[in-house]
Design a protein around this motif. Structure first.
Motif, PDB file in Angstrom:
ATOM      1  N   ASP A  40      28.958  35.157 -30.402  1.00  0.00           N
ATOM      2  CA  ASP A  40      28.143  33.938 -30.358  1.00  0.00           C
ATOM      3  C   ASP A  40      27.978  33.382 -28.945  1.00  0.00           C
ATOM      4  N   LEU A  41      28.659  33.973 -27.977  1.00  0.00           N
ATOM      5  CA  LEU A  41      28.507  33.524 -26.592  1.00  0.00           C
ATOM      6  C   LEU A  41      27.464  34.381 -25.886  1.00  0.00           C
ATOM      7  N   SER A  42      26.659  33.745 -25.066  1.00  0.00           N
ATOM      8  CA  SER A  42      25.648  34.484 -24.304  1.00  0.00           C
ATOM      9  C   SER A  42      26.020  34.476 -22.824  1.00  0.00           C
ATOM     10  N   PHE A  43      25.372  35.362 -22.096  1.00  0.00           N
ATOM     11  CA  PHE A  43      25.573  35.421 -20.656  1.00  0.00           C
ATOM     12  C   PHE A  43      25.243  34.071 -20.019  1.00  0.00           C
ATOM     13  N   GLU A  44      24.162  33.430 -20.486  1.00  0.00           N
ATOM     14  CA  GLU A  44      23.742  32.141 -19.921  1.00  0.00           C
ATOM     15  C   GLU A  44      24.816  31.074 -20.096  1.00  0.00           C
ATOM     16  N   LEU A  45      25.446  31.054 -21.278  1.00  0.00           N
ATOM     17  CA  LEU A  45      26.508  30.069 -21.518  1.00  0.00           C
ATOM     18  C   LEU A  45      27.700  30.338 -20.602  1.00  0.00           C
ATOM     19  N   ILE A  46      28.067  31.599 -20.475  1.00  0.00           N
ATOM     20  CA  ILE A  46      29.184  31.970 -19.600  1.00  0.00           C
ATOM     21  C   ILE A  46      28.842  31.663 -18.145  1.00  0.00           C
ATOM     22  N   GLU A  47      27.592  31.881 -17.771  1.00  0.00           N
ATOM     23  CA  GLU A  47      27.157  31.586 -16.404  1.00  0.00           C
ATOM     24  C   GLU A  47      27.361  30.106 -16.075  1.00  0.00           C
ATOM     25  N   ILE A  48      27.032  29.238 -17.018  1.00  0.00           N
ATOM     26  CA  ILE A  48      27.210  27.796 -16.801  1.00  0.00           C
ATOM     27  C   ILE A  48      28.693  27.448 -16.753  1.00  0.00           C
ATOM     28  N   LEU A  49      29.486  28.033 -17.648  1.00  0.00           N
ATOM     29  CA  LEU A  49      30.931  27.775 -17.624  1.00  0.00           C
ATOM     30  C   LEU A  49      31.532  28.207 -16.293  1.00  0.00           C
ATOM     31  N   GLY A  50      31.125  29.372 -15.801  1.00  0.00           N
ATOM     32  CA  GLY A  50      31.627  29.860 -14.513  1.00  0.00           C
ATOM     33  C   GLY A  50      31.216  28.950 -13.368  1.00  0.00           C
ATOM     34  N   GLN A  60      23.280  17.933 -14.718  1.00  0.00           N
ATOM     35  CA  GLN A  60      22.395  18.955 -15.265  1.00  0.00           C
ATOM     36  C   GLN A  60      21.364  19.434 -14.259  1.00  0.00           C
ATOM     37  N   GLN A  61      20.864  18.560 -13.424  1.00  0.00           N
ATOM     38  CA  GLN A  61      19.871  18.954 -12.426  1.00  0.00           C
ATOM     39  C   GLN A  61      20.474  19.955 -11.446  1.00  0.00           C
ATOM     40  N   GLU A  62      21.704  19.704 -11.026  1.00  0.00           N
ATOM     41  CA  GLU A  62      22.377  20.630 -10.109  1.00  0.00           C
ATOM     42  C   GLU A  62      22.628  21.978 -10.789  1.00  0.00           C
ATOM     43  N   ILE A  63      23.011  21.946 -12.054  1.00  0.00           N
ATOM     44  CA  ILE A  63      23.213  23.192 -12.802  1.00  0.00           C
ATOM     45  C   ILE A  63      21.896  23.952 -12.873  1.00  0.00           C
ATOM     46  N   SER A  64      20.840  23.251 -13.215  1.00  0.00           N
ATOM     47  CA  SER A  64      19.512  23.849 -13.320  1.00  0.00           C
ATOM     48  C   SER A  64      19.117  24.542 -12.015  1.00  0.00           C
ATOM     49  N   SER A  65      19.346  23.866 -10.917  1.00  0.00           N
ATOM     50  CA  SER A  65      19.003  24.408  -9.608  1.00  0.00           C
ATOM     51  C   SER A  65      19.836  25.642  -9.268  1.00  0.00           C
ATOM     52  N   LYS A  66      21.118  25.595  -9.548  1.00  0.00           N
ATOM     53  CA  LYS A  66      22.017  26.687  -9.166  1.00  0.00           C
ATOM     54  C   LYS A  66      21.844  27.941 -10.015  1.00  0.00           C
ATOM     55  N   VAL A  67      21.424  27.789 -11.261  1.00  0.00           N
ATOM     56  CA  VAL A  67      21.224  28.974 -12.111  1.00  0.00           C
ATOM     57  C   VAL A  67      19.749  29.331 -12.265  1.00  0.00           C
ATOM     58  N   SER A  68      18.891  28.608 -11.548  1.00  0.00           N
ATOM     59  CA  SER A  68      17.449  28.887 -11.533  1.00  0.00           C
ATOM     60  C   SER A  68      16.831  28.890 -12.931  1.00  0.00           C
ATOM     61  N   LYS A  69      17.129  27.847 -13.677  1.00  0.00           N
ATOM     62  CA  LYS A  69      16.517  27.662 -14.996  1.00  0.00           C
ATOM     63  C   LYS A  69      15.960  26.244 -15.059  1.00  0.00           C
ATOM     64  N   ASP A  70      14.908  26.052 -15.869  1.00  0.00           N
ATOM     65  CA  ASP A  70      14.317  24.722 -15.960  1.00  0.00           C
ATOM     66  C   ASP A  70      15.267  23.782 -16.705  1.00  0.00           C
ATOM     67  N   LYS A  71      15.059  22.499 -16.454  1.00  0.00           N
ATOM     68  CA  LYS A  71      15.979  21.483 -16.963  1.00  0.00           C
ATOM     69  C   LYS A  71      16.051  21.461 -18.492  1.00  0.00           C
ATOM     70  N   SER A  72      14.935  21.731 -19.174  1.00  0.00           N
ATOM     71  CA  SER A  72      14.962  21.715 -20.640  1.00  0.00           C
ATOM     72  C   SER A  72      15.817  22.863 -21.185  1.00  0.00           C
ATOM     73  N   SER A  73      15.767  24.026 -20.552  1.00  0.00           N
ATOM     74  CA  SER A  73      16.623  25.153 -20.963  1.00  0.00           C
ATOM     75  C   SER A  73      18.088  24.806 -20.749  1.00  0.00           C
TER      76      SER A  73
END
Length: 149
Positions: A40-50, A60-73
């Motif tokens: 049930d865990l995805s790479f994206e979830l692990i990427e944020i945890l890391g 959230q804005q800083e997370i969005s910027s660092k993982v190159s995903k839009d804020k809604s994602s």
């Protein structure tokens, strides 16, 4: 003899493509290992945890910027992490609208389990390279990234 600008552009393009391919292969291998641990865990979830392990308490804005995903994602992914009790949102003391994201004990345990797998894959990727070559490549990519700002 100076290198032609067109040649530099083509080499930079090849470097970008090679980096994308490496990231894709690493992602596939990490996801396969994650699936064995918890399907049930995805790479994206692990990427944020890391990311939070390295920068706990960012918003959230800083997370969005660092993982190159839009804020809604990112909002969707963080909601999923909150539901699983892997992270928590905490109001910023100076701006209540700004929520900081923190790892929970449970989230940190998952990172501590998965992180060594990722490091092992990166070690395999760098197997026949020396530290100086990797540092030079890192500096090069950071400079190229900065040039795009």
């Amino acid at each position: 003899m100076p290198v032609k600008q067109n040649n530099i552009s083509e080499i930079a393009l090849e470097l970008g493509l090679a980096m994308g391919e490496m990231k894709s292969r690493l992602r596939q291998k990490i996801q396969a290992k994650i699936n064995e641990y918890d399907p049930d865990l995805s790479f994206e979830l692990i990427e944020i945890l890391g990311l939070l392990r390295r920068n706990n308490g960012i918003n959230q804005q800083e997370i969005s910027s660092k993982v190159s995903k839009d804020k809604s994602s990112i909002t969707y992914l963080i909601n999923s992490l909150v539901k699983r009790e892997l992270v928590e949102r905490v109001e910023n003391t100076t701006d209540r609208r700004n929520k900081q994201i923190f790892l929970t004990v449970k989230g940190n345990e998952i990172v501590e389990t998965v992180y060594p797998w990722a490091l092992e894959l990166y070690k395999k990727a760098a197997d026949d390279l020396n530290e100086n070559d990797i540092n030079n490549a890192l500096l090069l990519v950071k400079k190229m990234t900065a040039n795009l700002e």
